[in-house]
Write an enzyme that holds these catalytic residues in place. Structure first.
Site, PDB file in Angstrom:
ATOM      1  N   CYS A   1       0.844  -1.183   0.000  1.00 48.92           N
ATOM      2  CA  CYS A   1       0.000   0.000   0.000  1.00 48.92           C
ATOM      3  C   CYS A   1       0.889   1.247   0.000  1.00 48.92           C
ATOM      4  O   CYS A   1       1.883   1.308   0.717  1.00 48.92           O
ATOM      5  CB  CYS A   1      -0.947   0.090   1.178  1.00 48.92           C
ATOM      6  SG  CYS A   1      -2.096  -1.285   1.273  1.00 48.92           S
TER       7      CYS A   1
ATOM      8  N   ARG B   1       3.746  -0.038  -4.968  1.00 47.67           N
ATOM      9  CA  ARG B   1       3.523  -0.572  -3.625  1.00 47.67           C
ATOM     10  C   ARG B   1       2.217  -1.359  -3.514  1.00 47.67           C
ATOM     11  O   ARG B   1       1.957  -2.007  -2.502  1.00 47.67           O
ATOM     12  CB  ARG B   1       3.509   0.566  -2.607  1.00 47.67           C
ATOM     13  CG  ARG B   1       4.780   1.380  -2.601  1.00 47.67           C
ATOM     14  CD  ARG B   1       4.729   2.425  -1.519  1.00 47.67           C
ATOM     15  NE  ARG B   1       4.813   1.798  -0.232  1.00 47.67           N
ATOM     16  CZ  ARG B   1       5.942   1.610   0.446  1.00 47.67           C
ATOM     17  NH1 ARG B   1       7.080   2.030  -0.051  1.00 47.67           N
ATOM     18  NH2 ARG B   1       5.938   1.009   1.607  1.00 47.67           N
TER      19      ARG B   1
ATOM     20  N   TRP C   1      -2.758  -2.705  -1.718  1.00 45.37           N
ATOM     21  CA  TRP C   1      -2.494  -4.131  -1.907  1.00 45.37           C
ATOM     22  C   TRP C   1      -3.399  -4.829  -0.908  1.00 45.37           C
ATOM     23  O   TRP C   1      -3.237  -4.672   0.300  1.00 45.37           O
ATOM     24  CB  TRP C   1      -1.026  -4.453  -1.647  1.00 45.37           C
ATOM     25  CG  TRP C   1      -0.687  -5.869  -1.969  1.00 45.37           C
ATOM     26  CD1 TRP C   1      -0.339  -6.360  -3.195  1.00 45.37           C
ATOM     27  CD2 TRP C   1      -0.662  -6.988  -1.066  1.00 45.37           C
ATOM     28  NE1 TRP C   1      -0.103  -7.719  -3.110  1.00 45.37           N
ATOM     29  CE2 TRP C   1      -0.303  -8.128  -1.827  1.00 45.37           C
ATOM     30  CE3 TRP C   1      -0.922  -7.138   0.285  1.00 45.37           C
ATOM     31  CZ2 TRP C   1      -0.185  -9.384  -1.260  1.00 45.37           C
ATOM     32  CZ3 TRP C   1      -0.812  -8.399   0.855  1.00 45.37           C
ATOM     33  CH2 TRP C   1      -0.444  -9.502   0.075  1.00 45.37           C
TER      34      TRP C   1
ATOM     35  N   ASN D   1      -2.267   1.556   5.841  1.00 45.51           N
ATOM     36  CA  ASN D   1      -1.400   0.486   5.342  1.00 45.51           C
ATOM     37  C   ASN D   1      -1.093  -0.419   6.517  1.00 45.51           C
ATOM     38  O   ASN D   1      -0.750   0.077   7.586  1.00 45.51           O
ATOM     39  CB  ASN D   1      -0.098   1.091   4.789  1.00 45.51           C
ATOM     40  CG  ASN D   1       0.937   0.033   4.444  1.00 45.51           C
ATOM     41  OD1 ASN D   1       0.598  -1.129   4.209  1.00 45.51           O
ATOM     42  ND2 ASN D   1       2.205   0.430   4.408  1.00 45.51           N
TER      43      ASN D   1
ATOM     44  N   GLU E   1      16.575 -17.657  -9.332  1.00 43.07           N
ATOM     45  CA  GLU E   1      16.201 -16.265  -9.608  1.00 43.07           C
ATOM     46  C   GLU E   1      15.544 -16.161 -10.993  1.00 43.07           C
ATOM     47  O   GLU E   1      14.556 -15.446 -11.171  1.00 43.07           O
ATOM     48  CB  GLU E   1      17.456 -15.371  -9.504  1.00 43.07           C
ATOM     49  CG  GLU E   1      17.254 -13.905  -9.815  1.00 43.07           C
ATOM     50  CD  GLU E   1      16.278 -13.170  -8.887  1.00 43.07           C
ATOM     51  OE1 GLU E   1      15.823 -13.741  -7.882  1.00 43.07           O
ATOM     52  OE2 GLU E   1      15.945 -12.020  -9.218  1.00 43.07           O
TER      53      GLU E   1
ATOM     54  N   LYS F   1      11.710 -14.829 -11.613  1.00 41.32           N
ATOM     55  CA  LYS F   1      11.386 -13.719 -12.528  1.00 41.32           C
ATOM     56  C   LYS F   1      10.291 -14.148 -13.493  1.00 41.32           C
ATOM     57  O   LYS F   1       9.358 -13.397 -13.766  1.00 41.32           O
ATOM     58  CB  LYS F   1      12.619 -13.265 -13.333  1.00 41.32           C
ATOM     59  CG  LYS F   1      13.700 -12.538 -12.603  1.00 41.32           C
ATOM     60  CD  LYS F   1      13.353 -11.136 -12.155  1.00 41.32           C
ATOM     61  CE  LYS F   1      12.775 -11.119 -10.779  1.00 41.32           C
ATOM     62  NZ  LYS F   1      13.645 -10.962  -9.659  1.00 41.32           N
TER      63      LYS F   1
ATOM     64  N   GLU G   1       6.829 -14.495 -11.703  1.00 41.35           N
ATOM     65  CA  GLU G   1       6.144 -13.265 -11.299  1.00 41.35           C
ATOM     66  C   GLU G   1       5.776 -12.377 -12.477  1.00 41.35           C
ATOM     67  O   GLU G   1       4.789 -11.653 -12.410  1.00 41.35           O
ATOM     68  CB  GLU G   1       6.903 -12.497 -10.210  1.00 41.35           C
ATOM     69  CG  GLU G   1       8.263 -11.997 -10.543  1.00 41.35           C
ATOM     70  CD  GLU G   1       8.947 -11.312  -9.340  1.00 41.35           C
ATOM     71  OE1 GLU G   1      10.174 -11.204  -9.350  1.00 41.35           O
ATOM     72  OE2 GLU G   1       8.253 -10.871  -8.400  1.00 41.35           O
TER      73      GLU G   1
ATOM     74  N   HIS H   1      16.871 -37.241  -9.547  1.00 39.56           N
ATOM     75  CA  HIS H   1      16.178 -37.708  -8.345  1.00 39.56           C
ATOM     76  C   HIS H   1      14.688 -37.380  -8.387  1.00 39.56           C
ATOM     77  O   HIS H   1      14.031 -37.364  -7.355  1.00 39.56           O
ATOM     78  CB  HIS H   1      16.847 -37.122  -7.096  1.00 39.56           C
ATOM     79  CG  HIS H   1      18.295 -37.495  -7.001  1.00 39.56           C
ATOM     80  ND1 HIS H   1      18.715 -38.739  -6.608  1.00 39.56           N
ATOM     81  CD2 HIS H   1      19.414 -36.806  -7.337  1.00 39.56           C
ATOM     82  CE1 HIS H   1      20.037 -38.803  -6.663  1.00 39.56           C
ATOM     83  NE2 HIS H   1      20.488 -37.635  -7.118  1.00 39.56           N
TER      84      HIS H   1
ATOM     85  N   LYS I   1       5.528  -4.137  -4.136  1.00 31.65           N
ATOM     86  CA  LYS I   1       6.978  -4.011  -4.022  1.00 31.65           C
ATOM     87  C   LYS I   1       7.470  -4.270  -2.597  1.00 31.65           C
ATOM     88  O   LYS I   1       8.473  -4.931  -2.398  1.00 31.65           O
ATOM     89  CB  LYS I   1       7.382  -2.603  -4.470  1.00 31.65           C
ATOM     90  CG  LYS I   1       8.874  -2.380  -4.553  1.00 31.65           C
ATOM     91  CD  LYS I   1       9.471  -3.136  -5.705  1.00 31.65           C
ATOM     92  CE  LYS I   1      10.970  -3.007  -5.765  1.00 31.65           C
ATOM     93  NZ  LYS I   1      11.573  -4.059  -6.597  1.00 31.65           N
TER      94      LYS I   1
HETATM   95  O1  M6R Z   1      12.429  -5.489  -0.214  1.00 31.72           O
HETATM   96  P1  M6R Z   1      12.949  -6.889  -0.063  1.00 31.72           P
HETATM   97  O2  M6R Z   1      14.268  -7.095  -0.728  1.00 31.72           O
HETATM   98  O3  M6R Z   1      12.986  -7.335   1.371  1.00 31.72           O
HETATM   99  O4  M6R Z   1      11.902  -7.811  -0.799  1.00 31.72           O
HETATM  100  C1  M6R Z   1      12.035  -9.197  -0.789  1.00 31.72           C
HETATM  101  C2  M6R Z   1      11.129  -9.851  -1.800  1.00 31.72           C
HETATM  102  O5  M6R Z   1       9.792  -9.533  -1.516  1.00 31.72           O
HETATM  103  C3  M6R Z   1      11.468  -9.425  -3.229  1.00 31.72           C
HETATM  104  O6  M6R Z   1      12.773  -9.739  -3.564  1.00 31.72           O
HETATM  105  C4  M6R Z   1      10.512 -10.130  -4.221  1.00 31.72           C
HETATM  106  O7  M6R Z   1      10.763 -11.505  -4.199  1.00 31.72           O
HETATM  107  C5  M6R Z   1      10.668  -9.567  -5.625  1.00 31.72           C
HETATM  108  N1  M6R Z   1       9.379  -9.328  -6.195  1.00 31.72           N
HETATM  109  C6  M6R Z   1      11.373 -10.501  -6.539  1.00 31.72           C
HETATM  110  O8  M6R Z   1      11.473  -9.998  -7.820  1.00 31.72           O
END
Ligand code: M6R
Length: 616
Positions: A2, A27, A73, A99, A484, A488, A491, A507, A611
């Site tokens: 938020c 956010r 959010w 928030n 990673e 990506k 998401e 396995h 975010k």
């Molecule tokens: O602000 P932070 O680094 O603590 O956030 C951690 C995760 O929420 C963040 O890395 C999230 O996984 C991203 N959306 C990944 O791209």
């Protein structure tokens, strides 16, 4: 989670709040809304992205100069118009934005229902508006906005940033924070409130951090900070060093694309100043050489991409320092009672510095006597403030919800920590540290060269066509890169993707391989551990034999993999431990391109995400 804005000044509140919400939409984007207070409260709000709100707004209709705004959010209640903030009290005199989560909202809601108040939303937040109106209308605090707000705050449990505006007091906004962010912006004859500085960066560089359980009252002429009991408190003024351009797209079609291209600078700026006269310095970090020397185990706590960067910290620190490193998803950490003591260093990694899971892990670690070093990208945020020490990444504001430049900057910062530990504990000679530092310092230039891979990756994505599932394999430091890459893709493109250590394939996961399944393989340098390279070449053959389409990320000149790659993406040569800083980049492009092919044009704001995850 938020985004919140508040404004008291001479500008039109609606336009200013709208602009602020645009900058903070990352956010949360389930709904948005603005309340303007010019002696009466007018609210416009709409479910969905901010564009939906803009469609129904008539800016000329609301010229008032005091406004609060919110981009949501959703936690409690679906993303509907009714659940959008601001929420207005039963008498129409109070508007609030919130928030966080008001944990005791159920009994408060029942109390209001019993008193005959009609509630219009399913949110936990709405109760705050009615409670304030009741406190202001009757009883001991009647007619006193400040006393009424304090009385309401004293009744709330959970985590919250709350902004209150009352029609009788259009010249002020009262705000409070507990465990969620709130920054004050100080202008000339105008004052701002924001979840982060993006809310007002256009208008002022002067900001004030607040403590937990602080209340702030803003008017055009200034601000006053209080504790929840009404006693005076002090904020901490600071100057914002992010520039406005960093919060704009700068000619790119998305923030994410811009941020991928900013990665050389993010890594360079993060490294800047930490190595001179043959030594590594953690100078921002307030942690002594003696503290580092005494460390006998390291825990890494983080979430999402930050967690993946932490996996790389484990590889580097164990290799360079020879102390055991455990890594834990932050949300699991405190629930399993980890064994910590004064000689434990906890590395808490977070871009936002607000992630609730990581913050709770920090609190738990400190309560057990461990030293906490935060790796963070956001000045003045809660995690560094509650840690013993901080090492800032200098990636600049990251607006795209999918982390890119912050991730690479975290990896670089983690390596700085590893080298500082190796230096303090004497597990590496100075010339060895200098050699590693040199290969780290070369990375920004190598990333610059690698950005040209964009065109090739777009071509591969186009040829892959409609992808349903994708696997990512790596070995050694290539494994976190595989994780990673898969994150990506999940998401951004909303398709199933999984990362595995390539050796684990046989396995179980190999059963997933079928004709044409795209599999990304991150190949370690052939100049590194020979066995690792030859093992992964075998793995590629195994999946090819079963019909997979292989997208191989390998060091330029690695001819051994060419014949087994349907698509070969070459990355510049570097040392094994540095390779993740390069191998991740094509995977960021790939996820963005596949997302667009899957019809997700707005890669900056993937569905269901936000975010900063400020709730557990
Ligand atoms: O602000 P932070 O680094 O603590 O956030 C951690 C995760 O929420 C963040 O890395 C999230 O996984 C991203 N959306 C990944 O791209």
């Amino acid at each position: 989670m938020c985004g919140i804005v508040g404004y008291v000044g001479e500008r039109q509140g609606l336009g200013l709040a709208l602009e602020a919400l645009r900058r903070m939409e990352y956010r949360g984007y389930d709904s948005s809304g603005i309340a303007v207070n010019d002696g009466t409260i007018d609210v416009v709000k709409k479910a969905g992205k901010l564009a939906n709100l803009e469609e129904i707004l008539d800016p000329a209709a609301l010229p008032g100069t005091t406004a609060i705004g919110h981009t949501r959010w959703a936690t409690h209640g679906r993303p509907t118009d009714a659940n959008a903030h601001p929420h207005v009290s039963f008498d129409g005199r109070v508007a609030i934005v919130h928030n966080g989560i008001i944990e005791n909202f159920a009994p408060l809601r029942q109390e209001l229902l019993d008193a005959g108040v009609t509630l219009h939303s399913d949110t936990d937040s709405e109760v705050a508006s009615h409670l304030l109106a009741r406190a202001y209308n009757e009883g001991e605090t009647a007619g006193d906005f400040r006393a009424s707000a304090l009385a309401v705050l004293g009744r709330l449990e959970g985590a919250f940033t709350l902004l209150f505006t009352h029609a009788d007091h259009p010249d002020q906004i009262i705000a409070a924070r507990r465990s969620t962010p709130l920054i004050v912006g100080v202008g000339e004859g105008e004052m701002f409130l924001g979840s982060d500085v993006a809310a007002f960066i256009e208008y002022t560089r002067n900001a004030v951090e607040l403590d937990q359980d602080n209340v702030v009252v803003i008017t055009r002429d200034g601000y006053e900070v209080l504790n929840f009991d009404g006693s005076p408190a002090e904020g901490r003024p600071f100057t914002i060093d992010w520039d406005l351009a960093a919060a704009e797209k700068g000619g790119f079609d998305s923030f994410m694309m811009k941020e991928i291209h900013e990665q050389p600078a993010a890594v360079r700026d993060t490294l800047g100043g930490h190595f001179h006269d043959g030594r590594v310095f953690l100078d921002e970090s307030r942690i002594s050489e003696q503290d580092l020397k005494s460390v006998n185990q390291v825990f890494v706590v983080a979430c999402g991409s930050a967690y993946h960067s932490g996996l790389l910290a484990k590889y580097a620190i164990e290799h360079w320092v020879r102390v055991p490193v455990q890594i834990e998803v932050a949300s699991e950490f405190r629930y399993r009672d980890p064994v910590l003591d004064e000689r434990t260093l906890v590395l808490a990694i977070s871009q936002s510095g607000e992630t609730a899971d990581t913050l709770e892990a920090v609190r738990h670690a400190r309560a057990q006597g461990a030293k906490v070093l935060a790796v963070c990208n956001t000045n003045g945020s809660q995690i560094p403030r509650e840690s013993d020490a901080v090492l800032y990444t200098h990636a600049g504001p990251e607006i795209g919800v999918a982390s890119t430049k912050a991730f690479l900057a975290q990896v670089a910062a983690n390596y700085i920590v590893g080298l500082a530990l190796a230096q303090a504990k004497g597990t590496k000679y100075p010339d060895e540290i200098a050699e590693i530092w040199q290969s780290l310092e070369e990375i920004p230039t190598r990333i610059e060269e690698l950005l040209d891979v964009r065109g090739q990756v777009a071509g591969i994505a186009a040829e892959l066509g409609a992808v349903q599932t994708m696997l990512f394999l790596g070995r050694g430091v290539g494994f976190p890169v595989a994780l990673e890459g898969a994150l990506k893709l999940k998401e951004l493109a909303y398709i199933h993707a999984e990362g595995f250590p390539a050796g684990e394939l046989k396995h179980g996961p190999i059963a997933l391989i079928e004709e044409d399944l795209p599999v990304v393989v991150v190949v370690p340098s052939p100049r590194g551990v020979k066995l690792l390279h030859s093992k992964i070449v075998s793995n590629i053959q195994e999946i090819r034999a079963r019909g997979a389409r292989t997208i191989v990320i390998a060091e330029e000149g690695d001819e051994a993999v060419r014949e087994f790659a349907n698509y070969l993406i070459e990355i510049p040569a570097t040392s094994s431990i540095m390779q993740p800083l390069l191998a991740t980049v094509p995977l960021q492009f790939l996820a963005a391109d596949i997302a667009r092919q899957c019809g997700n044009e707005d890669i900056d704001k993937p569905r269901n995400l936000a975010k900063s995850v400020t709730v557990e």
